[in-house]
Design a protein around this motif. Structure first.
Motif, PDB file in Angstrom:
ATOM      1  N   ASP A   1      38.058  26.984  27.456  1.00 12.62           N
ATOM      2  CA  ASP A   1      38.292  27.108  28.891  1.00 12.62           C
ATOM      3  C   ASP A   1      39.739  26.860  29.285  1.00 12.62           C
ATOM      4  O   ASP A   1      40.072  26.945  30.472  1.00 12.62           O
ATOM      5  CB  ASP A   1      37.391  26.141  29.662  1.00 12.62           C
ATOM      6  CG  ASP A   1      37.651  24.691  29.279  1.00 12.62           C
ATOM      7  OD1 ASP A   1      38.108  24.455  28.144  1.00 12.62           O
ATOM      8  OD2 ASP A   1      37.393  23.794  30.100  1.00 12.62           O
TER       9      ASP A   1
ATOM     10  N   SER B   1      41.583  29.493  31.406  1.00 14.40           N
ATOM     11  CA  SER B   1      41.065  29.719  32.757  1.00 14.40           C
ATOM     12  C   SER B   1      41.981  29.145  33.828  1.00 14.40           C
ATOM     13  O   SER B   1      41.908  29.551  34.986  1.00 14.40           O
ATOM     14  CB  SER B   1      39.669  29.093  32.900  1.00 14.40           C
ATOM     15  OG  SER B   1      39.736  27.681  32.749  1.00 14.40           O
TER      16      SER B   1
ATOM     17  N   MET C   1      44.165  31.977  34.687  1.00 11.36           N
ATOM     18  CA  MET C   1      43.456  33.221  34.940  1.00 11.36           C
ATOM     19  C   MET C   1      42.581  33.057  36.180  1.00 11.36           C
ATOM     20  O   MET C   1      42.405  31.967  36.701  1.00 11.36           O
ATOM     21  CB  MET C   1      42.590  33.607  33.738  1.00 11.36           C
ATOM     22  CG  MET C   1      43.378  33.804  32.452  1.00 11.36           C
ATOM     23  SD  MET C   1      42.314  34.049  31.016  1.00 11.36           S
ATOM     24  CE  MET C   1      41.548  35.608  31.431  1.00 11.36           C
TER      25      MET C   1
ATOM     26  N   ALA D   1      37.740  33.900  34.119  1.00  7.27           N
ATOM     27  CA  ALA D   1      37.946  32.449  34.139  1.00  7.27           C
ATOM     28  C   ALA D   1      36.618  31.715  34.282  1.00  7.27           C
ATOM     29  O   ALA D   1      36.379  30.706  33.611  1.00  7.27           O
ATOM     30  CB  ALA D   1      38.883  32.076  35.277  1.00  7.27           C
ATOM     31  N   LYS D   2      35.738  32.232  35.141  1.00  3.91           N
ATOM     32  CA  LYS D   2      34.433  31.597  35.315  1.00  3.91           C
ATOM     33  C   LYS D   2      33.612  31.656  34.032  1.00  3.91           C
ATOM     34  O   LYS D   2      32.903  30.705  33.685  1.00  3.91           O
ATOM     35  CB  LYS D   2      33.674  32.274  36.455  1.00  3.91           C
ATOM     36  CG  LYS D   2      34.288  32.051  37.830  1.00  3.91           C
ATOM     37  CD  LYS D   2      33.475  32.749  38.909  1.00  3.91           C
ATOM     38  CE  LYS D   2      34.091  32.533  40.294  1.00  3.91           C
ATOM     39  NZ  LYS D   2      33.321  33.240  41.351  1.00  3.91           N
TER      40      LYS D   2
END
Length: 219
Positions: A191, A194, A197, A202-203
């Motif tokens: 992660d 993210s 991003m 990203a999620k």
């Protein structure tokens, strides 16, 4: 049959010094980081007291960061524990014998997994001595502490399953350890991109992060 395989794996771990060295090393590192966090908390109390809205929490300042540290240590610990599970059978030439024996593949996998799980859970329970001492001597939130530790246990077992899969696909213990470390480290930091991003990517990275799943349990 599963219990026999698990018992054999657990006993073989106890008969070699590796499990004891890993347990001692993990406890020393965990203790060092725990007391560093505790010292930092104590040193920050005078500054925290100056703020009228501040509510210093042992869980927020010490226990939760300590559980995060345990997750990082597991990235190194798990590959070393799981590397021999199947790769050692290949090195000894007994993997084909196991594969063609009356033992079902599911029984073999579950037996190996439970054997590693017993060792891993034992080590983690020993590391709970440090936050457990705060439950006796201070006033952290007991429910949040136990739920956080339960999250670390789930994190460890998920990594153990991946480590076994890597060991089953590796020709030697050394390759299994290195490949397992790389796979687990990538999952641990999956992660990280993210932050820079956005959007669904990203999620998805945050959702795929095992550490993020444990973090939700700690809140």
């Amino acid at each position: 049959m599963i219990s026999l395989i698990a018992n054999k794996e657990f006993r073989s771990s106890l008969l070699t010094p590796r499990a004891y060295v890993l347990a001692a090393g993990t406890l020393c590192l965990a203790g060092y980081f725990f007391f560093r966090l505790l010292i930092g908390y104590n040193e920050s109390l005078p500054q925290i007291a100056l703020s009228p809205d501040a509510s210093p929490s042992l869980n927020e300042w010490v226990i939760t960061p300590y559980f995060r540290t345990l997750q990082f240590l597991l990235v190194f610990l798990v590959p070393i524990l799981t590397m021999q599970s199947f790769a050692e059978e290949r090195e000894r030439g007994t993997f084909e014998l196991l594969a063609t024996s009356p033992i079902k593949v599911s029984q073999l996998v579950w037996g190996k997994f439970l054997g590693v799980m017993f060792v891993l859970v034992t080590i983690l329970i020993l590391t709970f001595v440090f936050p457990g001492s705060l439950l006796l001597l201070a006033d952290p939130e007991p429910l949040a502490t136990f739920i956080g530790f339960f999250g670390v246990l789930l994190f460890a077992l998920a990594f153990a399953a991946l480590g076994l899969a890597v060991s089953a696909a590796s020709p030697s213990q050394g390759v299994a350890a290195i490949a397992g470390f790389i796979v687990l480290l990538m999952l641990y930091v999956v992660d990280a991109p993210s932050v820079s991003m956005g959007g669904s990517v990203a999620k998805a990275l945050v959702y795929a992060s095992p550490s993020n799943r444990v973090e939700l349990l700690m809140k």
